[in-house]
Design a protein around this motif. Structure first.
Motif, PDB file in Angstrom:
ATOM      1  N   ARG A 127      82.595  90.159 102.674  1.00 37.14           N
ATOM      2  CA  ARG A 127      83.156  90.908 103.802  1.00 37.14           C
ATOM      3  C   ARG A 127      82.195  91.997 104.255  1.00 37.14           C
ATOM      4  O   ARG A 127      81.412  92.527 103.470  1.00 37.14           O
ATOM      5  CB  ARG A 127      84.490  91.565 103.413  1.00 37.14           C
ATOM      6  CG  ARG A 127      85.610  90.586 103.121  1.00 37.14           C
ATOM      7  CD  ARG A 127      86.934  91.315 102.993  1.00 37.14           C
ATOM      8  NE  ARG A 127      86.884  92.369 101.989  1.00 37.14           N
ATOM      9  CZ  ARG A 127      87.831  93.309 101.828  1.00 37.14           C
ATOM     10  NH1 ARG A 127      88.887  93.318 102.623  1.00 37.14           N
ATOM     11  NH2 ARG A 127      87.725  94.211 100.897  1.00 37.14           N
TER      12      ARG A 127
ATOM     13  N   ARG B 143      87.216  99.114 107.469  1.00 38.07           N
ATOM     14  CA  ARG B 143      88.029  98.030 108.011  1.00 38.07           C
ATOM     15  C   ARG B 143      87.181  96.766 108.119  1.00 38.07           C
ATOM     16  O   ARG B 143      86.072  96.790 108.657  1.00 38.07           O
ATOM     17  CB  ARG B 143      88.569  98.396 109.395  1.00 38.07           C
ATOM     18  CG  ARG B 143      89.700  99.411 109.376  1.00 38.07           C
ATOM     19  CD  ARG B 143      91.050  98.715 109.257  1.00 38.07           C
ATOM     20  NE  ARG B 143      91.321  97.929 110.462  1.00 38.07           N
ATOM     21  CZ  ARG B 143      92.096  96.835 110.469  1.00 38.07           C
ATOM     22  NH1 ARG B 143      92.634  96.397 109.356  1.00 38.07           N
ATOM     23  NH2 ARG B 143      92.311  96.181 111.607  1.00 38.07           N
ATOM     24  N   PRO B 144      87.689  95.601 107.634  1.00 38.34           N
ATOM     25  CA  PRO B 144      86.935  94.346 107.756  1.00 38.34           C
ATOM     26  C   PRO B 144      86.749  93.949 109.212  1.00 38.34           C
ATOM     27  O   PRO B 144      87.694  94.023 110.007  1.00 38.34           O
ATOM     28  CB  PRO B 144      87.819  93.327 107.019  1.00 38.34           C
ATOM     29  CG  PRO B 144      88.758  94.136 106.183  1.00 38.34           C
ATOM     30  CD  PRO B 144      88.962  95.420 106.902  1.00 38.34           C
TER      31      PRO B 144
ATOM     32  N   GLU C  24      86.495  91.075 110.561  1.00 39.84           N
ATOM     33  CA  GLU C  24      87.279  89.925 111.011  1.00 39.84           C
ATOM     34  C   GLU C  24      88.745  90.285 111.288  1.00 39.84           C
ATOM     35  O   GLU C  24      89.472  89.498 111.900  1.00 39.84           O
ATOM     36  CB  GLU C  24      87.217  88.789 109.976  1.00 39.84           C
ATOM     37  CG  GLU C  24      87.928  89.070 108.658  1.00 39.84           C
ATOM     38  CD  GLU C  24      87.073  89.787 107.635  1.00 39.84           C
ATOM     39  OE1 GLU C  24      87.477  89.852 106.472  1.00 39.84           O
ATOM     40  OE2 GLU C  24      85.989  90.271 108.022  1.00 39.84           O
ATOM     41  N   GLN C  25      89.161  91.476 110.881  1.00 36.25           N
ATOM     42  CA  GLN C  25      90.537  91.901 111.130  1.00 36.25           C
ATOM     43  C   GLN C  25      90.665  92.851 112.323  1.00 36.25           C
ATOM     44  O   GLN C  25      91.746  93.362 112.606  1.00 36.25           O
ATOM     45  CB  GLN C  25      91.113  92.575 109.878  1.00 36.25           C
ATOM     46  CG  GLN C  25      91.252  91.645 108.684  1.00 36.25           C
ATOM     47  CD  GLN C  25      91.822  92.355 107.463  1.00 36.25           C
ATOM     48  OE1 GLN C  25      92.316  93.476 107.540  1.00 36.25           O
ATOM     49  NE2 GLN C  25      91.746  91.689 106.319  1.00 36.25           N
TER      50      GLN C  25
ATOM     51  N   SER D 274      91.310  94.392 115.830  1.00 34.47           N
ATOM     52  CA  SER D 274      92.082  94.087 117.033  1.00 34.47           C
ATOM     53  C   SER D 274      91.159  94.118 118.241  1.00 34.47           C
ATOM     54  O   SER D 274      89.978  94.492 118.139  1.00 34.47           O
ATOM     55  CB  SER D 274      93.199  95.111 117.202  1.00 34.47           C
ATOM     56  OG  SER D 274      92.655  96.408 117.441  1.00 34.47           O
TER      57      SER D 274
ATOM     58  N   LYS E 130      87.561  96.026 118.449  1.00 31.25           N
ATOM     59  CA  LYS E 130      86.317  95.328 118.797  1.00 31.25           C
ATOM     60  C   LYS E 130      85.596  96.049 119.934  1.00 31.25           C
ATOM     61  O   LYS E 130      84.370  96.168 119.924  1.00 31.25           O
ATOM     62  CB  LYS E 130      86.618  93.884 119.196  1.00 31.25           C
ATOM     63  CG  LYS E 130      87.004  92.991 118.032  1.00 31.25           C
ATOM     64  CD  LYS E 130      87.310  91.577 118.511  1.00 31.25           C
ATOM     65  CE  LYS E 130      87.718  90.687 117.350  1.00 31.25           C
ATOM     66  NZ  LYS E 130      88.068  89.317 117.807  1.00 31.25           N
TER      67      LYS E 130
END
Length: 327
Positions: A76, A82-83, A85-86, A88, A92
Motif C-alpha cells: 500500500r 490514507r491509502p 486506493e481508498q 474519494s 483525489k
C-alpha cells in the motif's frame, strides 16, 4: 523519532509486477517482471529525497505508484495516513493539487499549441485557486519566481530553450501550490551551467517554501547537492537509505560504493567498478540479487536474500555483510 504527523507518504511493502505474454513454439507463455519488490519508504514533511540507481532499478516506477498513476500489485501507499486506493473523488482532487510532478521530458509534457500563459493558468483554473481576473497576475508571479521574463507568456513550448522549458515545468508544478513535488531526471541533458541554475532554483524553492521533494537521478553529484536523504535502488528494491552526507562519506552497501567509484571525478581517473550486467528482473537469481556483481559476496549471499535492516536510527541497509563504517 518520526511521528505520524510528520509523515506525508508511507510506502508499505509495495510490489509492482507486469505480465509479459508471448509465444513459444506455438504455445502461449506468461512471465512476470517485478519492477518493484517489497519497497518500504517513509517520506516526511519538508524532506528532500533522492532516488538513485542504474537504469532499470525501479526509480520511475516507484514515483508512478506513489503518484497513483499505476496501481501497486501488492502493498500500500499512504498519503497523509490514507491509502491511495481508498480516496474519494474529493480526496483525489486534493491529492492532485498537493502533489505535483515534473516530467523528465518537460517539453513533451506540454501542449505544443498552448502558449505558456495558458499552460501555467490551467492548474490554477482547474483547482480554482484564484478568481479569473487575478490569474494573469499569478502567472506573472510564477514566471518571476523561476527567473523568467514576463514576455515568455506569449511564447509556445517549442520556442523556448532547454533551460527555459525546465523552468516553465517547475512554474507549472508550483501553480497548484503543492506540498510535494516529484521530479524525474529534471536536469538530465542540460548544459552544466544551465543544470546548476535549475538545481539552485529547486533548492531555493524547497528551503523557502518547505516543499517536500522527491528527485530521481543517476547523478550522485546532483543528489548530494540537492537532497538531504538518499534511497539507493537496485532491481526493484531499496538496498540502502539514510542521510546524504552519511551515505556518500561511508556507504554500507557494496552497490552504493560501486556507484560512487564509477562516478567521474576531476581529481582521479574513472574506475569501471560496476562489473557484470544487471540480472533479468524476469528471472532473478537466488539469494542477494547483487551477489553476482559484488566483490564482497560470500556463499551465504548466494543463498539468502537480505532484507532492509536498520543499523542506526537514520540508516538502513539490505546486506548480510555490510561494509564497516569507520569511527
Amino acid at each position: 523519532m518520526i511521528t505520524m504527523e510528520e509523515t506525508i507518504f508511507s510506502v508499505l511493502d509495495v510490489e509492482r509486477t507486469y505480465e509479459l505474454r508471448g509465444n513459444d513454439w506455438l504455445r502461449r507463455t506468461t512471465r512476470h517482471l517485478k519492477a518493484l519488490d517489497g519497497v518500504r519508504l517513509e517520506l516526511r514533511r519538508g524532506d528532500t529525497l533522492a532516488l538513485v540507481g542504474e537504469s532499470g532499478s525501479g526509480k520511475s516506477t516507484l514515483i508512478r505508484v506513489m503518484l497513483g498513476l499505476e496501481p501497486a500489485t501488492d502493498g500500500r501507499v499512504l498519503y497523509d495516513q490514507r491509502p491511495l486506493e481508498q480516496f474519494s473523488a474529493d480526496e483525489k482532487q486534493r491529492f492532485g493539487r498537493e502533489v505535483a510532478f515534473i516530467y523528465q521530458n518537460a517539453r513533451g509534457s506540454m501542449n505544443p499549441r498552448m502558449r505558456i500563459a495558458d499552460i501555467l493558468a490551467e492548474p490554477i483554473r482547474l483547482h480554482q485557486l484564484r478568481p479569473e481576473q487575478n490569474i494573469p497576475e499569478r502567472v506573472g508571479d510564477l514566471l518571476r519566481r523561476v527567473g523568467l521574463p514576463n514576455s515568455v507568456q506569449e511564447r509556445f513550448p517549442n520556442e523556448l530553450s532547454g533551460g527555459q522549458i525546465r523552468r516553465v515545468a517547475i512554474a507549472r508544478a508550483l501553480a497548484s501550490e503543492p506540498k510535494v513535488i516529484m521530479a524525474d531526471e529534471s536536469v538530465a541533458g542540460l548544459d552544466v551551467s544551465v543544470q546548476a541554475q535549475v538545481l539552485n532554483l529547486l533548492r531555493d524553492l524547497c528551503r523557502e517554501s518547505g516543499i517536500t521533494l522527491v528527485f530521481i537521478t543517476h547523478d550522485l553529484g546532483v543528489a548530494s547537492y540537492l537532497c538531504e536523504r538518499i534511497a539507493v535502488l537496485y532491481l526493484g528494491r531499496i538496498v540502502e537509505q539514510g542521510p546524504t552526507d552519511a551515505i556518500l562519506s561511508t556507504p554500507m552497501h557494496p552497490y552504493t560504493r560501486s556507484l560512487m567509484q564509477a562516478f567521474p571525478k576531476f581529481d582521479s581517473p574513472l574506475v569501471a567498478s560496476l562489473r557484470g550486467e544487471i540480472p533479468s528482473p524476469v528471472n532473478l537469481p537466488k539469494g542477494c540479487r547483487f551477489a553476482g556483481r559484488c566483490a564482497e559476496a560470500q556463499d551465504a549471499c548466494r543463498a539468502t536474500d537480505p532484507v532492509l535492516t536498520a543499523h542506526t536510527a537514520e540508516r538502513q541497509v539490505a546486506c548480510l555483510f555490510p561494509l564497516e563504517v569507520q569511527p
